[in-house]
Design a protein around this motif. Sequence first.
Motif, PDB file in Angstrom:
ATOM      1  N   LEU A  65       0.823  -1.205   0.000  1.00 22.96           N
ATOM      2  CA  LEU A  65       0.000   0.000   0.000  1.00 22.96           C
ATOM      3  C   LEU A  65       0.860   1.259   0.000  1.00 22.96           C
ATOM      4  O   LEU A  65       1.850   1.350   0.723  1.00 22.96           O
ATOM      5  N   CYS A  66       0.454   2.224  -0.801  1.00 26.62           N
ATOM      6  CA  CYS A  66       1.103   3.539  -0.791  1.00 26.62           C
ATOM      7  C   CYS A  66       0.066   4.578  -1.200  1.00 26.62           C
ATOM      8  O   CYS A  66      -0.836   4.298  -1.986  1.00 26.62           O
ATOM      9  N   ASP A  92       1.457   3.765   4.726  1.00 25.65           N
ATOM     10  CA  ASP A  92       2.280   3.482   3.561  1.00 25.65           C
ATOM     11  C   ASP A  92       3.287   2.389   3.916  1.00 25.65           C
ATOM     12  O   ASP A  92       3.937   2.441   4.957  1.00 25.65           O
ATOM     13  N   THR A 127       0.183   2.789  -5.140  1.00 24.02           N
ATOM     14  CA  THR A 127       0.272   1.384  -4.755  1.00 24.02           C
ATOM     15  C   THR A 127       0.809   0.534  -5.895  1.00 24.02           C
ATOM     16  O   THR A 127       1.589  -0.403  -5.665  1.00 24.02           O
ATOM     17  N   THR A 131       4.223  -1.488  -5.386  1.00 24.87           N
ATOM     18  CA  THR A 131       4.169  -2.950  -5.531  1.00 24.87           C
ATOM     19  C   THR A 131       5.096  -3.422  -6.639  1.00 24.87           C
ATOM     20  O   THR A 131       5.808  -4.434  -6.484  1.00 24.87           O
TER      21      THR A 131
END
Length: 368
Positions: A65-66, A92, A127, A131
């Motif tokens: 997650l970001c 994050d 994200t 990722t």
Amino acid sequence: MKKEIELKMRGEIKRLTNKTFKFDERVREGWFSAVYFLKTKAIAEKYKRDELVTMQFFQKTHAVLCGTDEVIALIKTFAANPEELEIHSLEDGNKIEPFETVLTITGPYQNFGFLEGIIDGIFARRTSVATNVYNVVKAARKSGIQKPVIFMGDRDDHFTQQAGDGYAAYIGGSKAQATHAMHEWWGKKGIGTMPHALIQLFNGDLVAATRAYQETFPEDDLMALVDYNNDVITDSLKVARVFKDELKGVRIDTSNSMVDQFFCRNPEVMGSFDPRGVNPALIFALRDALDLEGFQHVKILASGGFTAERIEEYESQQVPVDMYGVGSSLLKIHIGFTGDNVKINGEHEAKSGRRYRPNPRLEYIEHE
């Protein structure tokens, strides 16, 4: 989760503040919101001003997650009466599961609902990049050592995305990035050595270009780009013989439409593999040539079209790459987020197939 915990213990993942972000003020006017959200906001203001809506956000894959801090800053900046909203969020760098709730917002719809699509977009981009980078970094430690991954995505998207993309890449595990803007949100500076343009200015003379670089930036580790003349072994040995221990590495970035001169001189090494561009056979031959002349200390950086899958293949074959430069594959946006209204006045109310998914990992966000 181990990496995530270690990062937090070292204090490397921290909440960003509103001051970090440079939002376009037109967000407040709804300029970037889908028109149906703006129309719903107008109707809610007229008919449903006192209803408290809970909106939750999720996506459908395993991911890093970001975008949480950016989203929270967006809400605090542009929502009406943000201090009256109740916000819960993950952080994050959190690893997330399919359909796991990453953020909830509770308050009058008209105060924040128009931000739904913008929030989805922030999460989707940040994200996806985080990722992608995480998967590449993970692939680059298959052999047991963590090989550096340099984020080289400056030419693969609009320049205004660099700060956010750089931060997402940092969350994903890359701390070496090509521009100063990519480091803006986490306080470092860009890194880089020489492009093909520098060698061109010296009429293809790699030794002269490398000498000019060294004299101009003597504090830098000396790394030469060796594919300009499409003869990486010859040019690598040329610079290594001149600069000896001062040469720290060579970078190969051969075009995927080119076959290096090594294969033209040694057709017997050709096999069933594709000899174009950067390939394992060429890197093995380069490593052997450098080692044979006593340049074992010279590292090899490979760039050009690398993905997590390609790096995994290289590592499984123990191709002697010391660093990877990766660009376009890290910016592929493939994770979509959805915001759903799932409660009204604390009671379940959502479209068919959707429901409130409580998540004990969510953190309550204090208002400053």
